[in-house]
Design a protein around this motif. Sequence first.
Motif, PDB file in Angstrom:
ATOM      1  N   LEU A 181       7.581  -5.846 -45.085  1.00  0.00           N
ATOM      2  CA  LEU A 181       7.108  -4.508 -45.409  1.00  0.00           C
ATOM      3  C   LEU A 181       5.948  -3.791 -44.523  1.00  0.00           C
ATOM      4  O   LEU A 181       5.849  -2.611 -44.347  1.00  0.00           O
ATOM      5  N   ASN A 182       5.178  -4.716 -43.951  1.00  0.00           N
ATOM      6  CA  ASN A 182       4.070  -4.086 -43.132  1.00  0.00           C
ATOM      7  C   ASN A 182       5.005  -3.400 -41.783  1.00  0.00           C
ATOM      8  O   ASN A 182       4.580  -2.471 -41.255  1.00  0.00           O
ATOM      9  N   MET A 183       6.344  -4.057 -41.474  1.00  0.00           N
ATOM     10  CA  MET A 183       6.774  -3.414 -40.359  1.00  0.00           C
ATOM     11  C   MET A 183       7.395  -2.040 -40.520  1.00  0.00           C
ATOM     12  O   MET A 183       7.400  -1.371 -39.715  1.00  0.00           O
ATOM     13  N   VAL A 184       7.636  -1.812 -41.944  1.00  0.00           N
ATOM     14  CA  VAL A 184       8.485  -0.415 -42.182  1.00  0.00           C
ATOM     15  C   VAL A 184       7.434   0.536 -42.886  1.00  0.00           C
ATOM     16  O   VAL A 184       7.741   1.583 -43.528  1.00  0.00           O
ATOM     17  N   SER A 185       6.092   0.140 -42.621  1.00  0.00           N
ATOM     18  CA  SER A 185       4.951   1.020 -43.438  1.00  0.00           C
ATOM     19  C   SER A 185       5.225   2.411 -42.762  1.00  0.00           C
ATOM     20  O   SER A 185       4.928   3.439 -43.506  1.00  0.00           O
ATOM     21  N   LYS A 186       5.409   2.625 -41.482  1.00  0.00           N
ATOM     22  CA  LYS A 186       5.584   3.848 -40.900  1.00  0.00           C
ATOM     23  C   LYS A 186       6.774   4.623 -41.367  1.00  0.00           C
ATOM     24  O   LYS A 186       6.536   5.860 -41.742  1.00  0.00           O
ATOM     25  N   TYR A 187       7.593   3.923 -41.734  1.00  0.00           N
ATOM     26  CA  TYR A 187       9.012   4.732 -42.068  1.00  0.00           C
ATOM     27  C   TYR A 187       8.743   5.042 -43.639  1.00  0.00           C
ATOM     28  O   TYR A 187       9.247   6.422 -43.997  1.00  0.00           O
ATOM     29  N   ILE A 188       7.946   4.460 -44.497  1.00  0.00           N
ATOM     30  CA  ILE A 188       7.512   4.959 -45.830  1.00  0.00           C
ATOM     31  C   ILE A 188       6.589   6.176 -45.762  1.00  0.00           C
ATOM     32  O   ILE A 188       6.905   7.016 -46.505  1.00  0.00           O
ATOM     33  N   LYS A 189       5.787   5.930 -44.739  1.00  0.00           N
ATOM     34  CA  LYS A 189       4.951   7.006 -44.498  1.00  0.00           C
ATOM     35  C   LYS A 189       5.694   8.408 -44.175  1.00  0.00           C
ATOM     36  O   LYS A 189       5.428   9.474 -44.879  1.00  0.00           O
ATOM     37  N   TYR A 190       6.566   8.445 -43.341  1.00  0.00           N
ATOM     38  CA  TYR A 190       7.233   9.585 -42.756  1.00  0.00           C
ATOM     39  C   TYR A 190       8.425  10.019 -43.505  1.00  0.00           C
ATOM     40  O   TYR A 190       8.828  11.224 -43.624  1.00  0.00           O
ATOM     41  N   LYS A 191       9.185   9.159 -44.351  1.00  0.00           N
ATOM     42  CA  LYS A 191      10.196   9.404 -44.752  1.00  0.00           C
ATOM     43  C   LYS A 191      10.199   9.562 -46.524  1.00  0.00           C
ATOM     44  O   LYS A 191      10.982  10.318 -47.157  1.00  0.00           O
ATOM     45  N   SER A 192       8.987   8.949 -46.963  1.00  0.00           N
ATOM     46  CA  SER A 192       8.821   9.027 -48.472  1.00  0.00           C
ATOM     47  C   SER A 192       9.984   8.450 -49.236  1.00  0.00           C
ATOM     48  O   SER A 192      10.466   9.524 -50.100  1.00  0.00           O
ATOM     49  N   PRO A 193      10.661   7.520 -49.126  1.00  0.00           N
ATOM     50  CA  PRO A 193      11.590   7.030 -49.979  1.00  0.00           C
ATOM     51  C   PRO A 193      11.107   6.754 -51.342  1.00  0.00           C
ATOM     52  O   PRO A 193       9.799   6.640 -51.509  1.00  0.00           O
ATOM     53  N   ILE A 194      12.045   6.575 -52.250  1.00  0.00           N
ATOM     54  CA  ILE A 194      11.687   6.076 -53.553  1.00  0.00           C
ATOM     55  C   ILE A 194      11.339   4.804 -53.526  1.00  0.00           C
ATOM     56  O   ILE A 194      12.073   3.866 -52.825  1.00  0.00           O
ATOM     57  N   LEU A 195      10.171   4.271 -53.816  1.00  0.00           N
ATOM     58  CA  LEU A 195       9.670   2.719 -53.570  1.00  0.00           C
ATOM     59  C   LEU A 195       9.746   1.849 -55.043  1.00  0.00           C
ATOM     60  O   LEU A 195       9.267   2.223 -56.198  1.00  0.00           O
ATOM     61  N   ILE A 196      10.557   1.095 -54.950  1.00  0.00           N
ATOM     62  CA  ILE A 196      10.881   0.212 -56.278  1.00  0.00           C
ATOM     63  C   ILE A 196      10.226  -1.057 -55.958  1.00  0.00           C
ATOM     64  O   ILE A 196      10.677  -1.920 -54.987  1.00  0.00           O
ATOM     65  N   GLY A 197       9.215  -1.511 -56.759  1.00  0.00           N
ATOM     66  CA  GLY A 197       8.780  -2.901 -56.746  1.00  0.00           C
ATOM     67  C   GLY A 197       9.546  -3.898 -57.752  1.00  0.00           C
ATOM     68  O   GLY A 197       9.799  -3.369 -58.895  1.00  0.00           O
ATOM     69  N   VAL A 198      10.022  -4.950 -57.331  1.00  0.00           N
ATOM     70  CA  VAL A 198      10.653  -5.799 -58.186  1.00  0.00           C
ATOM     71  C   VAL A 198       9.431  -7.010 -58.855  1.00  0.00           C
ATOM     72  O   VAL A 198       8.934  -7.711 -57.664  1.00  0.00           O
ATOM     73  N   ASP A 199       8.986  -6.883 -59.920  1.00  0.00           N
ATOM     74  CA  ASP A 199       7.700  -7.559 -60.293  1.00  0.00           C
ATOM     75  C   ASP A 199       6.743  -7.529 -59.118  1.00  0.00           C
ATOM     76  O   ASP A 199       6.241  -6.835 -58.947  1.00  0.00           O
ATOM     77  N   GLY A 200       6.303  -8.826 -58.756  1.00  0.00           N
ATOM     78  CA  GLY A 200       5.425  -8.897 -57.549  1.00  0.00           C
ATOM     79  C   GLY A 200       5.522  -8.226 -56.436  1.00  0.00           C
ATOM     80  O   GLY A 200       4.528  -7.880 -55.503  1.00  0.00           O
ATOM     81  N   GLY A 201       6.682  -7.593 -56.105  1.00  0.00           N
ATOM     82  CA  GLY A 201       7.057  -6.771 -54.861  1.00  0.00           C
ATOM     83  C   GLY A 201       6.117  -5.495 -55.049  1.00  0.00           C
ATOM     84  O   GLY A 201       5.848  -4.797 -54.287  1.00  0.00           O
ATOM     85  N   GLY A 202       5.673  -5.041 -56.437  1.00  0.00           N
ATOM     86  CA  GLY A 202       4.941  -3.991 -56.499  1.00  0.00           C
ATOM     87  C   GLY A 202       3.582  -4.153 -56.047  1.00  0.00           C
ATOM     88  O   GLY A 202       2.819  -3.296 -55.416  1.00  0.00           O
ATOM     89  N   ASP A 203       2.849  -5.162 -56.026  1.00  0.00           N
ATOM     90  CA  ASP A 203       1.664  -5.531 -55.547  1.00  0.00           C
ATOM     91  C   ASP A 203       1.637  -5.427 -54.011  1.00  0.00           C
ATOM     92  O   ASP A 203       0.629  -5.180 -53.365  1.00  0.00           O
ATOM     93  N   ALA A 204       2.847  -6.066 -53.408  1.00  0.00           N
ATOM     94  CA  ALA A 204       2.801  -5.943 -52.112  1.00  0.00           C
ATOM     95  C   ALA A 204       2.786  -4.401 -51.620  1.00  0.00           C
ATOM     96  O   ALA A 204       2.196  -4.234 -50.277  1.00  0.00           O
ATOM     97  N   LEU A 205       3.502  -3.529 -52.292  1.00  0.00           N
ATOM     98  CA  LEU A 205       3.207  -2.161 -51.885  1.00  0.00           C
ATOM     99  C   LEU A 205       1.552  -1.503 -51.960  1.00  0.00           C
ATOM    100  O   LEU A 205       1.367  -0.873 -51.378  1.00  0.00           O
ATOM    101  N   LEU A 206       1.079  -2.155 -53.197  1.00  0.00           N
ATOM    102  CA  LEU A 206      -0.235  -1.569 -53.518  1.00  0.00           C
ATOM    103  C   LEU A 206      -1.132  -2.067 -52.156  1.00  0.00           C
ATOM    104  O   LEU A 206      -2.215  -1.537 -51.875  1.00  0.00           O
ATOM    105  N   ASN A 207      -0.726  -3.206 -51.667  1.00  0.00           N
ATOM    106  CA  ASN A 207      -1.412  -3.978 -50.678  1.00  0.00           C
ATOM    107  C   ASN A 207      -1.585  -3.205 -49.408  1.00  0.00           C
ATOM    108  O   ASN A 207      -2.508  -3.394 -48.584  1.00  0.00           O
ATOM    109  N   ILE A 208      -0.722  -2.475 -49.328  1.00  0.00           N
ATOM    110  CA  ILE A 208      -0.380  -1.616 -47.866  1.00  0.00           C
ATOM    111  C   ILE A 208      -0.685   0.034 -48.205  1.00  0.00           C
ATOM    112  O   ILE A 208      -0.383   0.668 -47.496  1.00  0.00           O
ATOM    113  N   GLY A 209      -0.931   0.087 -49.305  1.00  0.00           N
ATOM    114  CA  GLY A 209      -1.525   1.528 -49.649  1.00  0.00           C
ATOM    115  C   GLY A 209      -0.587   2.771 -50.296  1.00  0.00           C
ATOM    116  O   GLY A 209      -0.884   3.741 -50.382  1.00  0.00           O
TER     117      GLY A 209
END
Length: 336
Positions: A181-209
């Motif tokens: 997830l840290n490796m693709v953070s730039k992709y998230i920032k530039y492409k703005s995909p729909i982000l789905i967290g599966v249970d604790g996967g949601g916290d992983a997203l919160l942890n990187i902003g």
Amino acid sequence: MITGQVKKDKITKKLIKRLKPQNIALIKHKDLDELSAISLLNSKVKCIINAEPTISGKFLNQGPKILANKGMPIYELDNSNFFEKINENDIIKIEKNAVFCNNQFLCNCKLIKDKDINTMEKVAKNNMENQFLNFVNNTIFYANKEKEYILEKYNLSHISTEFKNKEVLIISRGRFYNEDLNMVSKYIKYKSPILIGVDGGGDALLNIGFNPDVLIGDMDSVSDQCLKESKEILVHTYMNGNAPGLKRLKKLKIPSKLLSLPGTSEDAAIMLAYKQEASFIYLLGSHNNMIDFLEKGREGMGSTFLVRLLAGHKIIDLKGIHKLMEYTNNDYIYYH
């Protein structure tokens, strides 16, 4: 000698939330999995006491080796019944393979050493053929039983998030999920995909902003903060009508919707993106092999096989991408 305040739970992922450095973690976790081992390491406990075999030889579970390589002491009780005799916050002392609780001798224990793990790994390797055949037979049985469910036209009109022709990134708490997830953070920032967290996967997203656009699951390994900050919460409802996460959300008075789709919560997330006509479905931390599923206590992967078979042409599995990208520089270009 090791002394500390004990925290205990039969469900390791629940215990993780309560652990603090210098605690002793008391678990009842047969064949400790990789993710639990990493979480226990990150909690910086003094040691781990397991009331079940940490590696039974049934299959090659990854947890014990990870703990041993990092020097985390793992003890096993000589009788699992003593788990119930230790209370949360008791003071435990381990000395010369004996466990003392509040200065009273309780039982004997054994420090698990590298040679013990190696011995049981050899047993597991010898069991691999039978385990593989059993896993395949289970997978085929349930895939045949559940195939009609996958093809049904489910009513998803109550879902607010718009998926059509958009890229979707699904984060599950599986191997390498944080590193990837840290490796693709730039992709998230530039492409703005729909982000789905599966249970604790949601916290992983919160942890990187990033706030999850959608949170899917049983809600058993996700923080209250993530529940409050996710844009849309879908409680996975199993085909028998059971929705185990609903009670927690009602107690917290957080709005949610039911998502009735077959399979695991990860399967349901993929199915949702596919049936709502997403253009690409990227997966991080996904569970896709026999060891993954055996570590989660599942004896097969019928629904996962069917979902991947149906939606596979849209799926791009990014598990382990950080291992590839660590050999490149930090300048990334996204082409599509």
